[in-house]
Enzyme design. Structure first.
Site, mmCIF file in Angstrom:
data_model
loop_
_atom_site.group_PDB
_atom_site.id
_atom_site.type_symbol
_atom_site.label_atom_id
_atom_site.label_comp_id
_atom_site.label_asym_id
_atom_site.label_seq_id
_atom_site.Cartn_x
_atom_site.Cartn_y
_atom_site.Cartn_z
ATOM 1 N N GLY A 46 0.840 -1.184 0.000
ATOM 2 C CA GLY A 46 0.000 0.000 0.000
ATOM 3 C C GLY A 46 0.875 1.233 0.000
ATOM 4 N N GLN A 51 3.418 9.907 1.231
ATOM 5 C CA GLN A 51 4.688 9.164 1.323
ATOM 6 C C GLN A 51 5.613 9.445 0.151
ATOM 7 O OE1 GLN A 51 2.815 5.131 2.266
ATOM 8 N NE2 GLN A 51 4.744 5.057 3.380
ATOM 9 N N CYS A 96 6.853 -0.244 7.409
ATOM 10 C CA CYS A 96 6.376 0.932 6.700
ATOM 11 C C CYS A 96 7.494 1.441 5.797
ATOM 12 C CB CYS A 96 5.982 2.009 7.703
ATOM 13 S SG CYS A 96 5.433 3.545 6.946
ATOM 14 N N LEU A 97 7.155 1.742 4.541
ATOM 15 C CA LEU A 97 8.167 2.234 3.592
ATOM 16 C C LEU A 97 8.805 3.532 4.076
ATOM 17 C CD1 LEU A 97 6.270 1.590 0.222
ATOM 18 C CD2 LEU A 97 8.153 0.245 1.176
ATOM 19 N N HIS A 138 -3.568 1.313 8.091
ATOM 20 C CA HIS A 138 -2.209 1.869 8.006
ATOM 21 C C HIS A 138 -2.160 3.035 7.013
ATOM 22 C CE1 HIS A 138 2.308 1.235 8.240
ATOM 23 N NE2 HIS A 138 2.197 2.035 7.193
ATOM 24 N N GLU A 139 -2.730 2.835 5.829
ATOM 25 C CA GLU A 139 -2.643 3.863 4.780
ATOM 26 C C GLU A 139 -3.544 5.072 5.079
ATOM 27 O OE1 GLU A 139 -0.189 3.534 2.990
ATOM 28 O OE2 GLU A 139 0.148 1.390 3.254
ATOM 29 N N HIS A 142 -1.870 7.311 7.396
ATOM 30 C CA HIS A 142 -0.846 8.137 6.748
ATOM 31 C C HIS A 142 -1.416 9.474 6.251
ATOM 32 C CE1 HIS A 142 3.003 6.210 6.672
ATOM 33 N NE2 HIS A 142 2.571 5.098 6.110
HETATM 34 ZN ZN LIG Z 1 3.441 3.261 6.061
#
Ligand SMILES: [Zn+2]
Length: 176
Positions: A46, A51, A96-97, A138-139, A142
């Site tokens: 995702g 991000q 997480c990226l 999670h997304e 963000h």
């Molecule tokens: Zn993340």
């Protein structure tokens, strides 16, 4: 704009993103295309727009397992998504990226109901369970400026962040 992955403590990861009001616009299509490209490049399941520096409430998700062939996951583009209902509680181990190297276990709802718009501005509703429910939470966090480390107890959060910042410094040192 370079659309490089933003990592903590980048300010854009701490802010609530603007709602999209340019449905059907070429610009929206371009943003979503870049988000898919980046997400697959980074091998994520995702990605939230902020991000990669896009300041709007857009998320993309693809839960298809990459290493097993033939298994279909869920692929979603959600504009202005909002969680309207949560059910149950589970412990979720997540990375997480935007926090390279960090993996933590935090509480999440087991099921979520999400209201959003599609790229044309039509209303859509998603009922997510299991892994999809986790990725949705999670997304959506963000785009509201909430990092997953916020679900850790304060002492644990501080420890994880200290270790993370140390590893980032090392990483930057190497790059120079
Ligand atoms: Zn993340």
């Amino acid at each position: 704009m370079s659309y490089e992955i933003r990592t903590w403590p980048d300010r854009i990861l701490k802010q609530k993103m603007k709602k999209v009001d340019f449905f059907g616009d070429q610009k929206l299509k371009e943003y979503v295309d870049i988000m898919w490209k980046k997400m697959y490049e980074l091998d994520g399941v995702g990605l939230a727009a902020n991000q990669i520096g896009i300041p709007y409430q857009i998320i993309v998700i693809d839960t298809t397992p990459r290493e097993e062939e033939g298994k279909e996951g869920t692929k979603l583009v959600l504009i202005n998504p909002e969680i309207v209902e949560k059910e149950g509680e589970t412990q979720s181990t997540e990375g997480c990226l935007s926090f390279p190297g960090v993996q933590i276990t935090i509480p999440r709802a087991e099921k979520v109901r999400v209201k959003a718009k599609d790229m044309e501005g039509n209303d859509i509703e998603i009922n997510g369970e299991d892994f999809l429910a986790i990725v949705l939470q999670h997304e959506i966090d963000h785009i509201n400026g909430i990092p997953f480390i916020n679900y850790l107890p304060p002492v644990k959060k501080r420890m994880v962040l200290e270790k993370y910042m140390k590893s980032r410094k090392k990483e930057y040192g190497k790059a120079k």
